[in-house]
Design an enzyme around this catalytic site. Structure first.
Site, mmCIF file in Angstrom:
data_model
loop_
_atom_site.group_PDB
_atom_site.id
_atom_site.type_symbol
_atom_site.label_atom_id
_atom_site.label_comp_id
_atom_site.label_asym_id
_atom_site.label_seq_id
_atom_site.Cartn_x
_atom_site.Cartn_y
_atom_site.Cartn_z
ATOM 1 C CB SER A 24 -45.673 -11.141 -19.973
ATOM 2 O OG SER A 24 -44.589 -10.474 -20.592
ATOM 3 C CG HIS A 49 -43.368 -13.976 -17.537
ATOM 4 N ND1 HIS A 49 -42.812 -15.206 -17.242
ATOM 5 C CD2 HIS A 49 -42.943 -13.674 -18.794
ATOM 6 C CE1 HIS A 49 -42.099 -15.628 -18.266
ATOM 7 N NE2 HIS A 49 -42.146 -14.713 -19.221
ATOM 8 C CG ASP A 51 -40.890 -11.716 -21.011
ATOM 9 O OD1 ASP A 51 -40.554 -12.910 -20.971
ATOM 10 O OD2 ASP A 51 -42.072 -11.337 -21.052
ATOM 11 C CG MET A 53 -36.155 -10.161 -24.634
ATOM 12 S SD MET A 53 -37.269 -9.848 -26.013
ATOM 13 C CE MET A 53 -38.837 -10.397 -25.304
ATOM 14 C CG HIS A 85 -38.608 -15.958 -20.167
ATOM 15 N ND1 HIS A 85 -39.583 -15.831 -21.153
ATOM 16 C CD2 HIS A 85 -37.688 -16.838 -20.671
ATOM 17 C CE1 HIS A 85 -39.256 -16.586 -22.191
ATOM 18 N NE2 HIS A 85 -38.106 -17.203 -21.934
ATOM 19 C CG MET A 87 -36.198 -14.984 -23.856
ATOM 20 S SD MET A 87 -37.705 -14.136 -24.360
ATOM 21 C CE MET A 87 -38.026 -13.229 -22.855
ATOM 22 C CG MET A 156 -40.137 -20.096 -25.542
ATOM 23 S SD MET A 156 -40.688 -18.693 -24.534
ATOM 24 C CE MET A 156 -41.474 -17.609 -25.725
ATOM 25 N N GLY A 161 -39.029 -13.366 -28.204
ATOM 26 C CA GLY A 161 -38.543 -12.067 -28.691
ATOM 27 C C GLY A 161 -39.587 -10.965 -28.724
ATOM 28 N N GLY A 163 -43.940 -9.778 -27.977
ATOM 29 C CA GLY A 163 -45.314 -10.033 -27.567
ATOM 30 C C GLY A 163 -46.234 -9.985 -28.783
ATOM 31 C CG ASP A 191 -43.702 -16.696 -22.330
ATOM 32 O OD1 ASP A 191 -44.555 -15.868 -22.684
ATOM 33 O OD2 ASP A 191 -42.559 -16.387 -21.942
ATOM 34 N N GLY A 192 -46.623 -17.274 -24.588
ATOM 35 C CA GLY A 192 -46.800 -16.768 -25.949
ATOM 36 C C GLY A 192 -48.154 -17.099 -26.525
ATOM 37 N N GLY A 193 -48.895 -16.052 -26.889
ATOM 38 C CA GLY A 193 -50.199 -16.263 -27.524
ATOM 39 C C GLY A 193 -51.262 -16.808 -26.597
ATOM 40 N N GLY A 213 -49.278 -11.656 -21.995
ATOM 41 C CA GLY A 213 -48.794 -10.275 -22.102
ATOM 42 C C GLY A 213 -49.810 -9.398 -22.790
ATOM 43 C CB SER A 214 -50.435 -8.636 -26.370
ATOM 44 O OG SER A 214 -50.516 -9.966 -26.796
HETATM 45 C C1 DX5 Z 1 -41.939 -13.363 -25.630
HETATM 46 C C2 DX5 Z 1 -42.020 -13.300 -24.136
HETATM 47 C C3 DX5 Z 1 -43.389 -13.359 -23.603
HETATM 48 C C4 DX5 Z 1 -44.333 -12.308 -24.114
HETATM 49 C C5 DX5 Z 1 -45.624 -12.995 -24.420
HETATM 50 O O1 DX5 Z 1 -40.704 -13.702 -26.076
HETATM 51 O O2 DX5 Z 1 -41.274 -14.329 -23.511
HETATM 52 O O3 DX5 Z 1 -43.431 -13.448 -22.185
HETATM 53 O O4 DX5 Z 1 -44.579 -11.239 -23.230
HETATM 54 O O5 DX5 Z 1 -46.456 -12.106 -25.035
HETATM 55 P P1 DX5 Z 1 -47.918 -12.480 -25.556
HETATM 56 O O6 DX5 Z 1 -48.699 -12.959 -24.371
HETATM 57 O O7 DX5 Z 1 -48.402 -11.170 -26.086
HETATM 58 O O8 DX5 Z 1 -47.759 -13.528 -26.614
HETATM 59 ZN ZN ZN Z 2 -41.542 -14.671 -21.299
#
Ligand code: DX5
Ligand code: ZN
Length: 237
Positions: A24, A49, A51, A53, A85, A87, A156, A161, A163, A191-193, A213-214
């Site tokens: 991401s 990916h 994102d 927002m 994605h 949001m 999710m 919202g 990372g 997606d997430g963590g 992502g992170s």
């Molecule tokens: C959060 C995004 C994710 C985000 C995930 O709302 O949709 O795609 O980048 O970040 P990590 O992998 O750091 O949880």
């Molecule tokens: Zn995402």
């Protein structure tokens, strides 16, 4: 880019097949975005990916079609796809612009529209994979009437919202319930963590596409982090 409309029978592009990690770019360094994408695609990544927002559906504002158009050719030329994605509120107003800018899949949130069925149809008409995302507080049953309309479900595993949030521990059970509801053929994305400690649990539960992502971009060596998460996600690891 002019795409043929998709139907339920259109095969998935190869980049979406198998167990994949999707970096991401939300956590990337936007001053050297092209370089970081090259580094990850050289390491084997094929799904990028993206994102979006809007400051309404979720508080932050991120990136849109102009940035997508700036990276899409690079990703496609290297054999990859861009997984968008959204949001955002009123997602259907934006589908055409994202398709034109080079999106391969467009995922909207079920919570953002009362017209999920129509949205899926509209995305496929633009030639993109139709994706539906659900928030942590949304039960999997809300998608039960979308059979045959969806190419990709996104669960999710944090609240959307930001990372860098901690993985929600009940997510593997939720993905198992979704897998048994929608069958084996449809893509399930999480997606997430996601990192080395969670990717294997999610693929065991039935997810095939894992966004990170992170765990990739905040590491000292993003290419190695990508390879480590990819290895952790593969069956039998
Ligand atoms: C959060 C995004 C994710 C985000 C995930 O709302 O949709 O795609 O980048 O970040 P990590 O992998 O750091 O949880
Ligand atoms: Zn995402």
């Amino acid at each position: 880019m002019t795409n043929q409309p998709r139907t339920a029978d259109t095969p998935l592009p190869e980049a979406f097949q198998g167990i994949r990690i999707a970096p991401s770019i939300l956590s990337a360094d936007f001053g050297k975005l092209g370089e970081q994408i090259t580094e990850l695609m050289d390491a084997g990544a094929r799904v990028i990916h993206f994102d979006v927002m809007d400051g309404q559906f979720v508080p932050p504002i991120t990136i849109g079609p102009l940035v997508l158009a700036g990276i899409a050719d690079q990703v496609h030329d290297a054999g990859g796809v861009v997984d968008v994605h959204l949001m955002i509120e009123n997602p259907d107003r934006q589908f055409a612009d994202f398709a034109k800018a080079g999106a391969d899949s467009i995922i909207f949130h079920e919570e953002a529209t009362p017209h999920a069925h129509r949205c899926c149809h509209a995305i496929r008409e633009l030639g993109c994979l139709a994706g539906v995302a659900i928030n942590p507080g949304t039960p999997v049953e809300v998608v039960s009437e979308l059979e045959g309309m969806v190419d990709e479900f996104l669960v999710m595993t944090v609240n959307p919202g930001w990372g860098g949030q901690p993985f929600i521990g009940t997510s593997p059970g939720k993905v198992r319930r979704l897998r048994s509801l929608v069958g084996e053929e449809v893509l399930i994305e999480v997606d997430g963590g996601i990192g080395t400690s969670t990717a294997g649990r999610m693929s065991d539960a039935g997810a095939t596409l894992m966004v990170a992502g992170s765990a990739i971009f905040k590491s000292d060596d993003p290419a190695q982090a990508y390879r480590d998460i990819d290895a952790a996600a593969q069956p039998g690891s």
